[in-house]
Design a protein around this motif. Structure first.
Motif: not given
Ligand SMILES: [Zn+2]
Length: 692
Positions: A137-140, A268-275, A297-302
């Motif tokens: 979580q702290e990565i963000t 955006l949040q749904e696409l990348t829940p880890s950020i 979007p594919d990039f963020l998905r990956a």
């Protein structure tokens, strides 16, 4: 070079990474009308005819990857900037605030012993912070810190943003060019493009092996054990490879429709829940945005998948590497040298590092460019130069006007729209109408790397601060001494910094025919970008809006296809088997071909007004028409190392100089007329292409 948006089309093809010239003896190269190689028939190979003698007399110096008739200008500009920086660095109480900034920046950059003594210490606090992260979580928040510290979260190349994880910046909205919105771009790599990770040919495999060894050496220099560094290098490549696999390729990326993906913050949040986007946006002080443009979007998905799959320890390694890599040019000699060895020598073929003073000039230009640029303009760009280039710009715009009116393949409805767009183009010549205020940037003589960080934070915040606000039309994305030019499709402006309005491109002492061939072609090139295969998709106000009838669009595409087929060819200069993708270079090639046509039309009209003709002989014994083509080719004479030629052909949308001359003239009946070329000769193409 700050390129905050993707569709900006610069004229020269070298990334800012490579700069030219060690020799302190600055000499401008002026067009020489007696340099033709008489052993070559101009109708067989015009580039060789015009450039062979220059190339033979001007080998590439060891600290260069590219050497051209413009290289003397690069050094000449650098010398002017150096004098300004040195004068400003004298500790004098009468210094202005701007002089204090550029002078102390220079002093800190030139103080190699202080930089060496500091080693990696300036990074220690950040390295400790990364080491101390407790959860994913702290990565963000660490991403936000890294984005603010070093270039280039907001600097986009043709392939990606060169920032850890992703890029973030304020970007003119594609659908409403009057407003700035937030944009998230693909990024995360250290190598120039995804191809460097995913291609499987022998050369790529070998380069990747060398990259591994480079990461290992860098981590050892930063204090890791050999074993640890070796394992960490493999981790870094694995993570970067994962991001590279998912990146949009540079051909698809050229089409603004492909990158204009609007999302709400919730999407955006749904696409990348880890950020944790709320936390990220707060940390970078981003104003709220109407929507978010996600270029890929594919990039963020990956990236989300990678964030889920890899343990925190892997991300610590990745961030440690990214921090070290981004800071390397501003650290001690051992680290800076190792960075040079891989990124400049191995990847680009540069044998020796550029001298310290020139590196410092270039960094000061990048970080405080408009403070430094004012003095450059005062010294090198008199009002007469501005007036005469503006006259040429107007003449070439008039040529485009008649070209649009007379082309046979366009219907009146689309012509009308094209002329509205042409009339809407704003001409920016030399330097901005008001200068950037750097008063909030803290610059001291104490630490070079701290200065770079502070200037970066300022620039990052400046771009992010634009989000949610009306666009500032006066903004330039090149500094005044830059030897380059650009068309900005969203501002609908053509921009020519004072740096390129100098010999051999613009020469106050030359005939109009030579200037139209050299800088006139550049002006026509940028103007044509407004109407190239991508530029034509934007309207007069800079909105991404289709103003073409279906039939005209079809006609356009057919002509564009002729260009892209012509330029899809083997490039022996870049090594065996390397082939250019004409779809990647189509916009630039269209601009090269259109640009020279427009410049020639403008010259023709000028001569007619004076009661002269293109076929009249000028003072050198050449006709004006011959002089025009020779002046054009001369401004492109150059040698290039094969390593950097390969890098350009595989990643960059510009063709190499030889094609920028030979392919263009072989499409032109005017060239055949100038040198009396006959059908069947190489410079007379049976299937000649013409868009503009
Ligand atoms: Zn261009």
């Amino acid at each position: 070079m700050r390129i905050p948006r993707i569709s900006l089309c610069v004229f020269l093809f070298l990334p800012v990474l490579f700069a030219f010239g060690q020799n302190n003896d600055a000499k401008l190269d002026h067009f020489n009308p007696h340099m033709e190689d008489k052993s070559i028939n101009p109708c067989d190979d015009f580039y060789k005819y015009a450039c062979n003698k220059w190339i033979a007399a001007n080998p590439i110096p060891a600290d260069q990857v590219y050497w051209s008739t413009g290289s003397g200008l690069e050094l000449w500009n650098d010398n002017i900037l150096r004098e300004t920086l040195e004068a400003s660095s004298k500790n004098d109480s009468k210094r202005t605030a701007a002089q204090q900034k550029i002078g102390d920046y220079w002093a800190a950059c030139m103080d190699e012993s202080a930089i060496d003594a500091a080693g990696v210490k300036p990074l220690q606090a950040e390295l400790d912070r990364i080491a101390g992260l407790q959860s994913k979580q702290e990565i963000t928040l660490e991403i936000a810190r890294l984005h603010r510290l070093f270039p280039a979260a907001w600097e986009q190349s043709d392939n990606q943003t060169n920032a850890p994880f992703f890029g973030f910046t304020g970007q003119q909205d594609y659908d409403d060019a009057s407003m700035v919105v937030a944009q998230i771009d693909q990024g995360g790599l250290s190598l120039p493009s995804r191809d460097y990770y995913i291609k499987t040919d022998a050369k790529t495999v070998e380069t990747l092996k060398k990259y591994h060894s480079h990461i290992r050496k860098m981590l050892v220099l930063a204090g890791e054990s050999e074993t640890q560094a070796d394992a960490d290098a493999s981790t870094v490549i694995k993570m970067e490879n994962g991001m590279a696999q998912a990146q949009m390729d540079n051909v698809k990326r050229r089409d603004p429709k492909n990158i204009n993906n609007r999302m709400t913050l919730a999407q955006l949040q749904e696409l990348t829940p880890s950020i944790q986007w709320d936390a990220y946006l707060k940390a970078v002080s981003a104003p709220s945005s109407d929507h978010y443009i996600v270029t890929s979007p594919d990039f963020l998905r990956a990236e989300e998948k990678l964030l889920e799959q890899h343990p925190l320890e892997h991300w610590k390694v990745y961030m440690r590497w990214q921090l070290l890599h981004l800071a390397a040019p501003y650290l001690n000699k051992a680290i800076e040298d190792e960075n040079f060895n891989f990124f400049y020598q191995t990847l680009a073929g540069q044998e020796e590092q550029l001298s310290r003073w020139r590196r410092c000039v270039h960094m000061a230009d990048r970080d405080l460019g408009e403070a430094l640029g004012q003095a450059y303009v005062d010294r090198a760009f008199p009002p007469e130069s501005k007036a005469r280039t503006l006259e040429m710009v107007h003449a070439i715009e008039n040529a485009m006007h008649s070209d649009i009116e007379t082309v046979s393949w366009m219907t009146p409805a689309t012509k009308e729209q094209a002329i509205i767009k042409l009339k809407g183009i704003e001409d920016k010549i030399g330097y901005p109408s008001h200068w950037r205020d750097y008063s909030s940037v803290k610059i001291t003589r104490d630490s070079y790397v701290d200065n770079v960080e502070d200037a970066t934070t300022f620039e990052f915040e400046r771009w992010v601060g634009k989000i949610g606000k009306p666009v500032d039309r006066s903004e330039w994305t090149m500094t005044p001494p830059t030897i380059n030019a650009y068309y900005d499709p969203q501002l609908n402006t053509i921009n020519f910094p004072a740096g390129i309005l100098q010999p051999p491109y613009f020469d106050r002492n030359m005939d109009d025919a030579v200037n139209y061939g050299a800088i006139g072609m550049v002006i026509g090139h940028e103007l044509t970008h407004g109407f190239d295969d991508q530029g034509r998709k934007f309207d007069a106000k800079g909105n991404l809006r289709d103003w073409w009838t279906a039939e005209d669009a079809k006609q356009y595409d057919e002509r564009g296809k002729c260009i892209s087929n012509e330029y899809t060819e083997e490039v022996p200069e870049a090594g065996p088997g390397v082939k250019q993708n004409g779809l990647l270079t189509q916009g630039e090639d269209t601009a090269d071909n259109g640009g020279i046509h427009l410049a020639l039309m403008a010259l023709d009209a000028d001569l007619k007004r004076q009661g002269k003709s293109l076929d009249d002989k000028g003072p050198d014994g050449w006709t004006y028409l011959q002089q025009f083509f020779l002046g054009n080719a001369y401004s492109w004479c150059s040698s290039i190392r094969p390593e950097v030629a390969r890098l350009i052909v595989t990643t960059n949308p510009h063709s190499l100089p030889v094609f920028r001359i030979d392919n263009v003239v072989s499409n032109m009946p005017e060239f055949a007329r100038a040198f009396d070329c006959k059908a069947g000769q190489k410079m007379v193409r049976a299937n000649a292409c013409r868009v503009w």
